[in-house]
Design a protein around this motif. Structure first.
Motif, mmCIF file in Angstrom:
data_model
loop_
_atom_site.group_PDB
_atom_site.id
_atom_site.type_symbol
_atom_site.label_atom_id
_atom_site.label_comp_id
_atom_site.label_asym_id
_atom_site.label_seq_id
_atom_site.Cartn_x
_atom_site.Cartn_y
_atom_site.Cartn_z
ATOM 1 N N ASN A 1 0.306 -1.084 -0.206
ATOM 2 C CA ASN A 1 0.052 0.317 0.231
ATOM 3 C C ASN A 1 0.877 1.028 -0.235
ATOM 4 O OD1 ASN A 1 -1.878 1.850 -0.268
ATOM 5 N ND2 ASN A 1 -3.229 1.054 1.622
ATOM 6 N N TYR A 2 1.311 1.978 1.354
ATOM 7 C CA TYR A 2 2.057 2.504 1.297
ATOM 8 C C TYR A 2 3.670 2.350 1.722
ATOM 9 C CZ TYR A 2 -1.781 6.090 0.335
ATOM 10 O OH TYR A 2 -2.377 6.544 -0.376
ATOM 11 N N ILE A 3 4.431 2.925 1.203
ATOM 12 C CA ILE A 3 5.881 2.646 1.797
ATOM 13 C C ILE A 3 6.016 4.044 1.873
ATOM 14 C CG2 ILE A 3 8.269 1.718 1.141
ATOM 15 C CD1 ILE A 3 7.186 -0.073 -0.710
ATOM 16 N N PRO A 4 6.388 4.670 3.170
ATOM 17 C CA PRO A 4 6.470 5.664 4.141
ATOM 18 C C PRO A 4 8.406 5.899 3.608
ATOM 19 C CG PRO A 4 6.005 5.054 5.476
ATOM 20 C CD PRO A 4 5.530 4.063 4.611
ATOM 21 N N VAL A 5 8.939 7.306 3.470
ATOM 22 C CA VAL A 5 10.589 7.229 3.185
ATOM 23 C C VAL A 5 10.997 8.142 4.030
ATOM 24 C CG1 VAL A 5 13.050 7.504 2.518
ATOM 25 C CG2 VAL A 5 11.493 5.431 1.700
ATOM 26 N N ASN A 6 11.234 8.222 5.725
ATOM 27 C CA ASN A 6 11.257 8.989 6.226
ATOM 28 C C ASN A 6 12.644 9.280 6.728
ATOM 29 O OD1 ASN A 6 11.608 7.436 8.519
ATOM 30 N ND2 ASN A 6 9.697 7.792 8.816
ATOM 31 N N ASN A 7 13.502 9.229 6.271
ATOM 32 C CA ASN A 7 14.693 9.117 6.729
ATOM 33 C C ASN A 7 15.771 9.620 5.505
ATOM 34 O OD1 ASN A 7 18.176 7.644 6.514
ATOM 35 N ND2 ASN A 7 17.726 8.227 8.638
ATOM 36 N N GLN A 8 16.619 10.478 5.393
ATOM 37 C CA GLN A 8 16.989 11.315 4.414
ATOM 38 C C GLN A 8 18.010 10.644 3.301
ATOM 39 O OE1 GLN A 8 16.625 14.653 3.647
ATOM 40 N NE2 GLN A 8 17.585 13.505 1.482
ATOM 41 N N THR A 9 19.007 9.542 4.314
ATOM 42 C CA THR A 9 19.553 8.447 3.912
ATOM 43 C C THR A 9 19.307 7.506 2.623
ATOM 44 O OG1 THR A 9 21.498 8.116 5.201
ATOM 45 C CG2 THR A 9 21.784 6.092 4.000
ATOM 46 N N ILE A 10 18.069 7.264 3.019
ATOM 47 C CA ILE A 10 17.556 6.587 1.950
ATOM 48 C C ILE A 10 16.370 6.570 1.415
ATOM 49 C CG2 ILE A 10 15.130 4.580 2.230
ATOM 50 C CD1 ILE A 10 17.654 3.884 3.932
ATOM 51 N N TYR A 11 16.034 7.928 1.597
ATOM 52 C CA TYR A 11 15.645 8.912 0.227
ATOM 53 C C TYR A 11 16.717 8.836 -0.284
ATOM 54 C CZ TYR A 11 13.131 12.044 -2.815
ATOM 55 O OH TYR A 11 12.692 12.322 -4.159
ATOM 56 N N ASP A 12 18.275 9.759 0.174
ATOM 57 C CA ASP A 12 18.759 9.974 -1.192
ATOM 58 C C ASP A 12 19.663 8.701 -1.362
ATOM 59 O OD1 ASP A 12 18.909 12.040 -0.034
ATOM 60 O OD2 ASP A 12 21.014 12.345 1.259
ATOM 61 N N LEU A 13 20.024 7.568 -1.461
ATOM 62 C CA LEU A 13 20.181 6.089 -1.977
ATOM 63 C C LEU A 13 18.816 5.712 -2.662
ATOM 64 C CD1 LEU A 13 21.180 3.944 1.016
ATOM 65 C CD2 LEU A 13 22.705 4.788 -0.425
ATOM 66 N N ALA B 1 17.756 7.481 -4.589
ATOM 67 C CA ALA B 1 17.840 8.755 -5.783
ATOM 68 C C ALA B 1 19.192 8.785 -6.679
ATOM 69 C CB ALA B 1 17.676 9.882 -4.823
ATOM 70 N N THR B 2 19.952 7.467 -6.250
ATOM 71 C CA THR B 2 21.014 7.628 -6.991
ATOM 72 C C THR B 2 20.825 7.198 -8.237
ATOM 73 O OG1 THR B 2 21.651 5.594 -5.832
ATOM 74 C CG2 THR B 2 22.512 7.335 -4.971
ATOM 75 N N LYS B 3 21.584 7.343 -9.187
ATOM 76 C CA LYS B 3 21.658 6.297 -10.426
ATOM 77 C C LYS B 3 22.179 5.090 -10.519
ATOM 78 C CE LYS B 3 26.412 6.974 -11.307
ATOM 79 N NZ LYS B 3 27.430 7.746 -12.658
ATOM 80 N N GLU B 4 23.095 4.233 -9.418
ATOM 81 C CA GLU B 4 23.224 2.572 -9.812
ATOM 82 C C GLU B 4 20.991 2.054 -9.045
ATOM 83 O OE1 GLU B 4 27.093 5.173 -8.807
ATOM 84 O OE2 GLU B 4 25.134 5.191 -7.308
ATOM 85 N N PHE B 5 20.696 2.610 -8.146
ATOM 86 C CA PHE B 5 19.407 2.366 -7.436
ATOM 87 C C PHE B 5 18.369 2.650 -8.657
ATOM 88 C CE2 PHE B 5 15.565 1.786 -4.810
ATOM 89 C CZ PHE B 5 15.877 0.962 -4.582
ATOM 90 N N GLN B 6 18.128 3.737 -8.983
ATOM 91 C CA GLN B 6 17.328 4.373 -9.873
ATOM 92 C C GLN B 6 17.507 2.680 -11.738
ATOM 93 O OE1 GLN B 6 14.985 6.305 -10.134
ATOM 94 N NE2 GLN B 6 15.246 6.569 -7.881
ATOM 95 N N ARG B 7 18.912 2.882 -11.683
ATOM 96 C CA ARG B 7 18.606 1.988 -12.536
ATOM 97 C C ARG B 7 17.969 0.291 -12.319
ATOM 98 N NH1 ARG B 7 22.397 -2.443 -12.650
ATOM 99 N NH2 ARG B 7 22.466 -3.768 -13.858
ATOM 100 N N LEU B 8 17.932 -0.067 -11.731
ATOM 101 C CA LEU B 8 17.570 -1.257 -11.354
ATOM 102 C C LEU B 8 15.680 -0.866 -11.586
ATOM 103 C CD1 LEU B 8 17.983 -2.037 -7.617
ATOM 104 C CD2 LEU B 8 19.301 -3.014 -9.326
ATOM 105 N N ARG B 9 14.855 0.123 -11.754
ATOM 106 C CA ARG B 9 13.494 0.389 -12.506
ATOM 107 C C ARG B 9 13.820 -0.760 -13.547
ATOM 108 N NH1 ARG B 9 10.320 4.495 -10.395
ATOM 109 N NH2 ARG B 9 11.380 5.594 -9.519
ATOM 110 N N ARG B 10 15.021 -0.192 -14.153
ATOM 111 C CA ARG B 10 15.393 -0.899 -15.708
ATOM 112 C C ARG B 10 15.629 -2.859 -15.887
ATOM 113 N NH1 ARG B 10 17.799 3.503 -15.730
ATOM 114 N NH2 ARG B 10 19.121 2.758 -16.267
ATOM 115 N N ILE B 11 15.489 -3.310 -15.112
ATOM 116 C CA ILE B 11 15.402 -4.526 -14.606
ATOM 117 C C ILE B 11 14.699 -5.147 -13.930
ATOM 118 C CG2 ILE B 11 17.213 -6.575 -13.493
ATOM 119 C CD1 ILE B 11 19.346 -4.889 -15.505
#
Length: 439
Positions: free
Chosen positions: A16-28, A30-40
């Protein structure tokens, strides 16, 4: 003026909802390496069998993070004497990043080019050139190594390690529910809410209160069913075989046709040369690979062109089961296939899939499994299969099958090679190969 607290919300069909309230998690995230997983794709070639299974490693990793966050926050609140809140962030980061090193069609790609997604994951986390590493270093200089050690199972706190990797962990809990949802198969459903209420930290790992034993039992059975009905589906494995043969043929042709492959599939060249960097690896994804396969459809090599076309258009090989004792006798089928005109190096294959639904801790093994402990009301621990006859029936026993893949033309009724077809089918009964000793 008070700074507004960060909170981002991801809408998820499973949680349902996945809340993110930690800046480190949110910054991770947003990284290009993690965003790449959208394409796998999470399930690789399974989407060619279960058409809804188009979900990505990105969505799965978010789900694993969400489960880990809920558990660590519950541990912090309810078990302050057993669980240290200092472990929350490293656990959540490891959960989020545990699959960040998966590549395009990862398992098949690994078998051809000798890559290792876990080693790549560790590299993404620890190498200073990555955005992921830069985010983690903001926590502390040694924080990337801490997160990586959870992935490699070397982290000092086994509670953290078992939450990320064990026979009942955050990873498995998410992928069973998520894969069940997207494939449309209900086999993977289990009571996650109940399991999360009864999970508890113990001195050297995690355990589950006896009140929730049946939910854990249901989880084990659900995992077994998903492997048998979804992950080991013959059609999905046929696409894996086809992909393997396609990449094998391209790898063979490359030394003689470097200019062609540099033009049509440049990001694969470092892998053909066996000289690739982390950046080269991250430049590949499922979409890039599929585009290359479309390019190869017009290659003058008939085998590469045909295999590429078969992959793009989902022209699958057929398969039959065989027993290990009959493996050597499969040559009789290969001879018939070769006589018809197919190159058996590329148009036949054997594929074995077996899974161990559950096992006890066996320290003598190279990679022993962490057994599931059930906490009795008096606090004593009992291994799960001692309490569950259902789980006991699955304990220590591998399930799956061996399959021989071959061109579907051998089974067509309008074939031009009738005599060979009749000879071929004479060795098959009820989707099973009849060895020479039983024919």
């Amino acid at each position: 003026m008070a700074t507004q607290k960060l909170e981002k919300v991801f809408r998820d069909p499973v949680h349902n909802y996945i809340p993110v309230n930690n800046q480190t998690i949110y910054d991770l995230i947003a990284t290009k390496e993690f965003q790449r997983l959208r394409r796998i794709k999470q399930l690789g070639t399974s989407s060619y069998t279960f058409h809804g299974a188009e979900h990505s490693r990105f969505t799965h990793c978010l789900g694993v993070y969400h489960i880990a966050k809920q558990i660590t926050e519950m541990f912090t609140k309810n078990y302050p004497e057993t669980w240290s809140a200092d472990e929350n962030l490293v656990t959540q980061c490891a959960a989020l990043l545990h699959d960040v090193g998966h590549g395009a069609f990862s398992h098949t790609f690994e078998s051809i080019f000798d890559t290792d997604h876990e080693a790549i994951t560790v590299a993404i986390i620890t190498e200073s050139s990555t955005e992921v590493n830069a985010v983690l270093r903001k926590v502390s200089p040694d924080f990337p190594e801490k997160v990586a050690s959870v992935i490699t199972h070397d982290y000092g706190n086994q509670q953290v390690v078992q939450l990320i990797s064990s026979q009942i962990d955050c990873d498995r809990m998410d992928y069973l529910l998520r894969d069940s949802y997207y494939t449309g198969a209900t086999y993977g459903e289990f009571d996650l809410t109940r399991i999360m209420r009864v999970i508890t930290p113990i001195t050297d790992g995690i355990a589950f209160k006896i009140q929730g034993m049946h939910a854990v039992e249901d989880y084990i059975v659900s995992r077994y069913q998903m492997y048998m009905q979804v992950y080991f589906h013959p059609a999905s494995r046929a696409m894996e075989v086809l992909l393997h043969q396609l990449l094998k043929r391209a790898k063979l042709l490359y030394p003689l046709q470097k200019d062609y492959f540099c033009m049509t599939s440049p990001r694969l060249v470092p892998f053909f040369e066996n000289d690739f960097s982390l950046s080269d690896y991250l430049n590949l994804d499922d979409g890039v690979m599929t585009t290359y396969f479309q390019n190869w459809q017009s290659h003058p090599d008939e085998i590469l062109s045909d295999l590429a076309t078969s992959f793009v258009t989902r022209k699958l090989a057929k398969s039959i089961k065989y027993d290990c004792a009959d493996k050597k006798d499969l040559d009789v089928l290969r001879d018939i296939i070769a006589k018809v005109g197919f190159d058996t190096d590329y148009y036949t294959a054997i594929h074995s899939n077996f899974d161990l639904p559950y096992d006890l801790y066996r320290p003598e093994l190279k990679s022993p499994r962490t057994q599931i402990e059930i906490m009795q009301k008096d606090g004593t621990l009992t291994e799960l299969s001692e309490l569950s006859s259902l789980v006991k029936s699955l304990t220590g026993t591998s399930h799956g099958d061996n399959r021989f893949y071959f061109p579907r033309e051998l089974l067509k009724s309008d074939t031009l090679f009738k005599a060979e077809q009749e000879a071929f089918t004479s060795y098959i009964k009820n989707d099973h190969f009849l060895g020479k000793g039983t024919k």
